[in-house]
Structures are given as structure tokens and as C-alpha cells.
Design a protein around this motif. Structure first.
Motif, PDB file in Angstrom:
ATOM      1  N   GLU A   1      -3.833  -3.922  -4.331  1.00 13.63           N
ATOM      2  CA  GLU A   1      -3.431  -2.615  -3.820  1.00 13.63           C
ATOM      3  C   GLU A   1      -4.623  -1.671  -3.742  1.00 13.63           C
ATOM      4  O   GLU A   1      -4.765  -0.918  -2.770  1.00 13.63           O
ATOM      5  CB  GLU A   1      -2.336  -2.003  -4.702  1.00 13.63           C
TER       6      GLU A   1
ATOM      7  N   ASP B   1      -7.685   5.974  -5.586  1.00 18.32           N
ATOM      8  CA  ASP B   1      -6.480   6.679  -6.030  1.00 18.32           C
ATOM      9  C   ASP B   1      -6.535   8.188  -5.843  1.00 18.32           C
ATOM     10  O   ASP B   1      -5.493   8.852  -5.887  1.00 18.32           O
ATOM     11  CB  ASP B   1      -6.212   6.379  -7.508  1.00 18.32           C
TER      12      ASP B   1
ATOM     13  N   ALA C   1       0.829  -1.203   0.000  1.00 14.84           N
ATOM     14  CA  ALA C   1       0.000   0.000   0.000  1.00 14.84           C
ATOM     15  C   ALA C   1       0.860   1.248   0.000  1.00 14.84           C
ATOM     16  O   ALA C   1       1.697   1.448   0.861  1.00 14.84           O
ATOM     17  CB  ALA C   1      -0.912   0.002   1.231  1.00 14.84           C
TER      18      ALA C   1
ATOM     19  N   LYS D   1      -8.654   3.846   3.665  1.00 10.35           N
ATOM     20  CA  LYS D   1      -9.430   5.081   3.645  1.00 10.35           C
ATOM     21  C   LYS D   1     -10.724   4.919   4.442  1.00 10.35           C
ATOM     22  O   LYS D   1     -11.199   5.875   5.073  1.00 10.35           O
ATOM     23  CB  LYS D   1      -9.782   5.468   2.205  1.00 10.35           C
TER      24      LYS D   1
ATOM     25  N   ILE E   1      -1.178   7.323   1.435  1.00 12.84           N
ATOM     26  CA  ILE E   1      -2.495   7.759   1.003  1.00 12.84           C
ATOM     27  C   ILE E   1      -2.804   9.121   1.586  1.00 12.84           C
ATOM     28  O   ILE E   1      -2.624   9.341   2.775  1.00 12.84           O
ATOM     29  CB  ILE E   1      -3.574   6.752   1.444  1.00 12.84           C
TER      30      ILE E   1
ATOM     31  N   LYS F   1      -6.039   0.079  -0.385  1.00 14.65           N
ATOM     32  CA  LYS F   1      -6.183   1.538  -0.299  1.00 14.65           C
ATOM     33  C   LYS F   1      -7.583   1.912   0.192  1.00 14.65           C
ATOM     34  O   LYS F   1      -7.743   2.798   1.034  1.00 14.65           O
ATOM     35  CB  LYS F   1      -5.928   2.178  -1.663  1.00 14.65           C
TER      36      LYS F   1
END
Length: 305
Positions: free
Chosen positions: A294, A188, A34, A302, A37, A298
Motif C-alpha cells: 500500500e 502517508d 490504495a 503521488k 490520497i 501511494k
């Protein structure tokens, strides 16, 4: 803000907790895959901390089905007892706000808006967005959602029609590609984001159900959240039913009410289609929507705090 090394260690521990709790695991996948972020909040993501403070999403009179994917109060409970993080992902119906509601949307510092409507729907009711927000159109339907609505004459036909649409949302290749793209963009893109369709209940409802499922929220809770459309949009649904009743009679209007709101059988039809065609929800994410490990990690990072 971006995770600094301490944040990365917290993220790694979160991934370990997710995996140990029976969450998404694939051979060769690890927390190290990861990337850092950017998240639209501050605060600790230490495991074992007390429940996060509640962040109440604003109610928008002119966008009545606007709400936080995380739910009300302190956020729904997901994998490992972690809460779904508020202020990250929002859902809505068409974004046509009053001046006051537009100012409220401005205050959320949104970075991106994803419009799941068809070109015809967009042309008929274009959005009004806060300045500086990236706007993306994502096709998640292969055909016009209105379809053969005019031929529906009974409640049984209305229920069957919508249930069929939900099953198609899971199995249709255009829908799978579209929802895969949406989830990838949500993963993303930094900052707070919002996705929507026309009524904020069907396409938007399935997208929200996917995010909550990724977070490990129970299907019972996901269903309860899904049905909130009937509460949030009650006034506008009643107004439309009244107009239809005046034109075509109350009996027909009550049939049409089933198309304007939501019913538990709709979302259940989608979940049944998923369960019948994929070995697991994780298989649907990978084989159906084309997500990689991935991206899923992510989203988990989040979503959970």
C-alpha cells in the motif's frame, strides 16, 4: 485536495497502467488497496493526456541545493511514459534561508520537513522553517558522517571513502530503517513535503534516487539528476575549496572537493550494493526497507501524472 470518486477511478487506472508496464506487482495487491490520497495540486491524472505544464521550482540563493525531486521542465519520464509530478516532493541541503528565501518557501505551502542529519549536525546548523510546517528528525546514519575524513590524503582515498559510505547506506540496518520510515512518512503525509541533510547530496541524494526509482525513472536519468548537485552547489563548493586551499594548499583542496561534491561512482556504488544483495529493486523496498504494498502504491500515485 482529496480524490473524489472520479479521482479514485483515475488512480485505479493509473495503478493498472503501472502494473501492466512492469511496475511493482505482488500477489494479492490491487489498486483497490490504495486509500484516497491528499495531493498538493489540481489537474487531471487521466492516462494518455499530454505532458503536464512545467512547474519550475524556485532557486534559493541561501539554500543552494534546493530543488524538485521531479526534475526541471515537465518532470522526468517514469513508468508507462507518465511524468513525475512536480510540486510534491522537494529535496535540499540544510534549510537556513534568507528572509527572501524563507518567504519563497512559505509560498510552497509545505506540510512537513524531514531532517536526515545527526543531532550534532542539527545543533551546529539548525533549520529555519516556515510557520506551521511539521518537523521530523529521521536517523538514517549509524555514525557521524565526517568519520575519518582527516586521514584522507589522496583522491583515490576520497573516492573509496565515499563509495564505502554509499554501500553502507544500502546495507546498514539503521540506514534501511531510516529510509523506510522516510518513504512511509512521505507516502502517508498529505501536501508538499521536503527532505534534506547537510549538503543535500548523499543521504538526500539516495532518498531522491529511491523515489525516482519507485516512479520508474531510468537509472541513467537518476544519475543525471544526482550529479546536478555539482551544478546547483558549484559556488559554495568552490568557495569552500578556496578556503581549504588557502589553509592547506591547492592539492589537498582538490582532494577535499571530492567530499564536497558528488561523483557518479558514489551513487553507482549504492546501486551495485542493492543489485548484489537483493533480487530486484522491489525486493529491496519490501525486504530491505520494510515497505508494504500500500505504501509503494501511494508513492507511485503521488509521484506519477
Amino acid at each position: 485536495m482529496s480524490y473524489r470518486p472520479t479521482g479514485l477511478r483515475r488512480a485505479a487506472r493509473t495503478c493498472v497502467a503501472l502494473a501492466s508496464a512492469g511496475s511493482f506487482v505482488l500477489a494479492g495487491a490491487s489498486a483497490a488497496t490504495a486509500a484516497p490520497i491528499d495531493l498538493p495540486f489540481s489537474g487531471s491524472s487521466e492516462l494518455g493526456s499530454s505532458a503536464p505544464a512545467a512547474v519550475v521550482a524556485p532557486r534559493l540563493a541561501s539554500v543552494d541545493n534546493f530543488r524538485d525531486v521531479a526534475g526541471r521542465e515537465a518532470g522526468y519520464i517514469g513508468t508507462g511514459g507518465l511524468h513525475v509530478r512536480q510540486g510534491v516532493f522537494y529535496r535540499a541541503n540544510a534549510i537556513t534561508p534568507s528572509a527572501e528565501d524563507l518567504a519563497t518557501l512559505e509560498s510552497l505551502h509545505l506540510t512537513a520537513v524531514y531532517d536526515l542529519r545527526t543531532e550534532a549536525e542539527i545543533a551546529a546548523n539548525p533549520n529555519t522553517l516556515p510557520s506551521g510546517v511539521r518537523y521530523e528528525k529521521i536517523q538514517v546514519l549509524a555514525a557521524d558522517p565526517s568519520g575519518d575524513v582527516a586521514s584522507i590524503a589522496t583522491k583515490e582515498q576520497a573516492l573509496a571513502y565515499v563509495q564505502s559510505g554509499y554501500r553502507s547506506t544500502v546495507s546498514d540496518s539503521v540506514s534501511r530503517a531510516g529510509f523506510g520510515e522516510l518513504l512511509t512518512q512521505l507516502a502517508d503525509t498529505p501536501g508538499a513535503q521536503i527532505f534534506h541533510c547537510t549538503a543535500g547530496k548523499d543521504r538526500t541524494g539516495w532518498a531522491s534516487a529511491l523515489l525516482l526509482s519507485i516512479a520508474g525513472v531510468s537509472r541513467e536519468t537518476i544519475m543525471e539528476d544526482y550529479l546536478l548537485t555539482n551544478e546547483y552547489s558549484a559556488a559554495s563548493i568552490d568557495a569552500k575549496v578556496a578556503r581549504i586551499a588557502a589553509a592547506k594548499g591547492q592539492e589537498y583542496a582538490e582532494v577535499y572537493r571530492l567530499l564536497l561534491g558528488v561523483d557518479a561512482s558514489y551513487l553507482q556504488a549504492a546501486f551495485d550494493e542493492l543489485d548484489n544483495n537483493y533480487e530486484s529493486f522491489d525486493s529491496y523496498l519490501v525486504d530491505g526497507l520494510g515497505l508494504d504494498v500500500e505504501t509503494i502504491i501511494k508513492l507511485k500515485l503521488k509521484l506519477l501524472v
